[in-house]
Design a protein around this motif. Structure first.
Motif, PDB file in Angstrom:
ATOM      1  N   THR A   1      44.290  36.543  36.664  1.00 17.31           N
ATOM      2  CA  THR A   1      44.842  35.292  36.107  1.00 17.31           C
ATOM      3  C   THR A   1      43.784  34.200  36.182  1.00 17.31           C
ATOM      4  N   TYR A  39      53.005  30.316  34.920  1.00 18.06           N
ATOM      5  CA  TYR A  39      51.881  29.509  35.423  1.00 18.06           C
ATOM      6  C   TYR A  39      51.276  28.750  34.237  1.00 18.06           C
ATOM      7  N   TRP A  61      53.341  40.963  30.640  1.00 19.55           N
ATOM      8  CA  TRP A  61      53.824  40.266  31.842  1.00 19.55           C
ATOM      9  C   TRP A  61      55.082  39.475  31.557  1.00 19.55           C
ATOM     10  N   PHE A 104      51.707  27.278  39.842  1.00 24.41           N
ATOM     11  CA  PHE A 104      50.951  26.044  39.635  1.00 24.41           C
ATOM     12  C   PHE A 104      51.030  25.561  38.202  1.00 24.41           C
ATOM     13  N   HIS A 130      52.839  45.267  33.520  1.00 24.10           N
ATOM     14  CA  HIS A 130      52.752  44.624  34.844  1.00 24.10           C
ATOM     15  C   HIS A 130      54.091  44.798  35.557  1.00 24.10           C
ATOM     16  N   ASN A 162      53.487  42.959  42.079  1.00 24.41           N
ATOM     17  CA  ASN A 162      53.254  41.611  42.605  1.00 24.41           C
ATOM     18  C   ASN A 162      54.453  40.670  42.560  1.00 24.41           C
ATOM     19  N   TYR A 194      56.809  40.226  40.324  1.00 26.65           N
ATOM     20  CA  TYR A 194      57.280  39.672  39.057  1.00 26.65           C
ATOM     21  C   TYR A 194      58.518  40.440  38.578  1.00 26.65           C
ATOM     22  N   TYR A 198      41.376  29.369  38.955  1.00 27.21           N
ATOM     23  CA  TYR A 198      42.519  29.067  38.086  1.00 27.21           C
ATOM     24  C   TYR A 198      42.302  27.761  37.336  1.00 27.21           C
TER      25      TYR A 198
HETATM   26  C1  8OZ Z   1      47.070  35.058  40.967  1.00 24.24           C
HETATM   27  C2  8OZ Z   1      47.564  33.847  40.536  1.00 24.24           C
HETATM   28  C3  8OZ Z   1      48.579  33.836  39.601  1.00 24.24           C
HETATM   29  C4  8OZ Z   1      49.102  35.011  39.113  1.00 24.24           C
HETATM   30  C5  8OZ Z   1      49.406  38.645  39.922  1.00 24.24           C
HETATM   31  C6  8OZ Z   1      49.397  37.645  37.740  1.00 24.24           C
HETATM   32  O1  8OZ Z   1      49.370  38.493  41.124  1.00 24.24           O
HETATM   33  C7  8OZ Z   1      49.146  37.498  39.030  1.00 24.24           C
HETATM   34  C8  8OZ Z   1      48.603  36.228  39.564  1.00 24.24           C
HETATM   35  C9  8OZ Z   1      47.586  36.241  40.486  1.00 24.24           C
HETATM   36  O2  8OZ Z   1      49.672  39.731  39.397  1.00 24.24           O
END
Ligand code: 8OZ
Length: 369
Positions: free
Chosen positions: A25, A65, A99, A129, A178, A181, A183, A353
């Motif tokens: 990202t 984000y 995603w 963020f 994805h 993490n 999501y 970022y």
């Molecule tokens: C870092 C910051 C924001 C999103 C992930 C898409 O962890 C991310 C992500 C990583 O898979």
């Protein structure tokens, strides 16, 4: 014994080496539209065997984000088309990461300022963020509303359409789902985020249902041999947890096996953190065995904190591909540096970022060019 520099096939994808640029990202797509700077960034890294783009929202609702690119509007697909052309001009192979953030979002990022969506109305104790006046500002995620069962086919369709357009319009060589993490798809899988009592909650089979429906749709739309998936069985990222990840993920892998996917991408341990988590033990070898024993033939891609020595050990131990994240931020010519044993540039966190070319396209290569 294969080395990182030997070619390999992943489904329909013929890769020139086993080094993968992990999805990262970077928040440099104002208006969610990929731009020329992004094309330059990915083209700089085209010597990887495979580039996986940053997570890219399949719908406005999937955004979590600031300045994340999308795959749901014509100008976004056109922007990505310029990225894939730049990578292909350098002989590279690139897939995009599909995603939907689910509950990891903020009302400011959602259509009409609505609440984000999740399996249940449980807020994630994590931050996202926003970018205000050019500066990144961290904010608590907003409390989600629970998706109704009749909305889920629409989410499957968002993924299907994005997969189809990624390959058919944007010119990607394939897609990565994805499902990691913390999501949306990981939220459905894991019990601290999914407390539903319908066909999408409760048992392992029910919690895996949305992921498998989406996977089936995406594989049909992009072609299974052009489709991968990213999983993170034990990461605590984004406040996600399941008390029994081993049977959950072995079930998922057995179900994925017959689909004929190009690859399975597994984050070992805490995303971007420790590879071993004493309070979250997990047997990754058993996970691969579950997949292989069920007939899964996709390439096995490992990720998390790899360097050359650890990568060689993984290849000797049955991995087919190794994904590098932070090293790829700072080293566009990572393949050449690993091949020659040259030192690596260190990434600068302050420019991970958001922002522009600084800390994005200006990391030096060994040979000027
Ligand atoms: C870092 C910051 C924001 C999103 C992930 C898409 O962890 C991310 C992500 C990583 O898979």
């Amino acid at each position: 014994m294969p080395t990182l520099f030997d070619p390999v096939r992943a489904g329909d994808l013929a890769l020139r080496n086993r080094i993968v640029m992990a999805p990262l990202t970077r928040n440099r797509a104002p208006g969610a539209v990929p731009n020329a700077l992004m094309a330059e960034y990915y083209a700089q890294r085209a010597s990887a065997g495979l580039l996986v783009t940053e997570g890219t929202a399949v719908s406005h609702q999937g955004q979590g984000y600031a300045d994340v690119p999308g795959l749901y509007a014509p100008e976004q697909l056109e922007g990505w088309r310029r990225v894939t052309e730049a990578v292909h001009a350098r002989g590279g192979c690139i897939v995009t990461q599909l995603w939907h953030v689910g509950r990891v979002s903020h009302v400011a990022l959602q259509p009409g300022g609505a609440a984000p969506v999740g399996p249940s109305a449980i807020a994630a104790k994590t931050k996202t963020f926003l970018i205000r006046d050019g500066a990144v500002g961290f904010v608590e995620t907003s409390t989600p509303r629970a998706l109704q069962a009749q909305e889920l086919p629409g989410i499957v369709e968002d993924f299907r359409r994005a997969a189809r357009d990624s390959v058919g319009v944007a010119g990607f060589d394939g897609v990565e789902l994805h499902a990691a993490n913390g999501y949306l798809l990981d939220q459905f899988l894991k019990r601290n985020a999914n407390q539903r009592d319908d066909a999408y909650g409760g048992s392992i089979e029910n919690r895996a249902r949305l992921l498998l429906e989406v996977m089936q749709a995406v594989a049909e739309a992009a072609g299974p041999g052009r489709t991968g998936i990213r999983l993170s069985p034990v990461t605590p990222a984004n406040d996600i947890h399941d008390p029994e990840p081993q049977p959950l993920f072995e079930y998922v892998l057995r179900q994925l096996a017959p689909l004929g996917l190009a690859y399975v991408h597994v984050i070992e341990g805490a995303t971007g953190g420790p590879r071993e988590l004493p309070d979250r033990p997990f047997d990754f070898d058993a996970l691969r065995r579950a997949y292989r024993d069920a007939g899964g033939r996709g390439a096995w891609m490992v990720n998390n904190g790899y360097d050359a020595a650890l990568a060689d050990r993984a290849l000797a131990h049955g991995a087919d591909l190794v994904a590098f994240g932070r090293s790829y931020i700072a080293n566009p010519d990572l393949v050449e540096r690993l091949r020659t044993g040259a030192p690596l540039n260190q990434p600068d966190r302050a420019t991970f970022y958001g922002g522009g070319a600084a800390g994005y396209t200006d990391y030096p290569t060994l040979v000027a060019g």
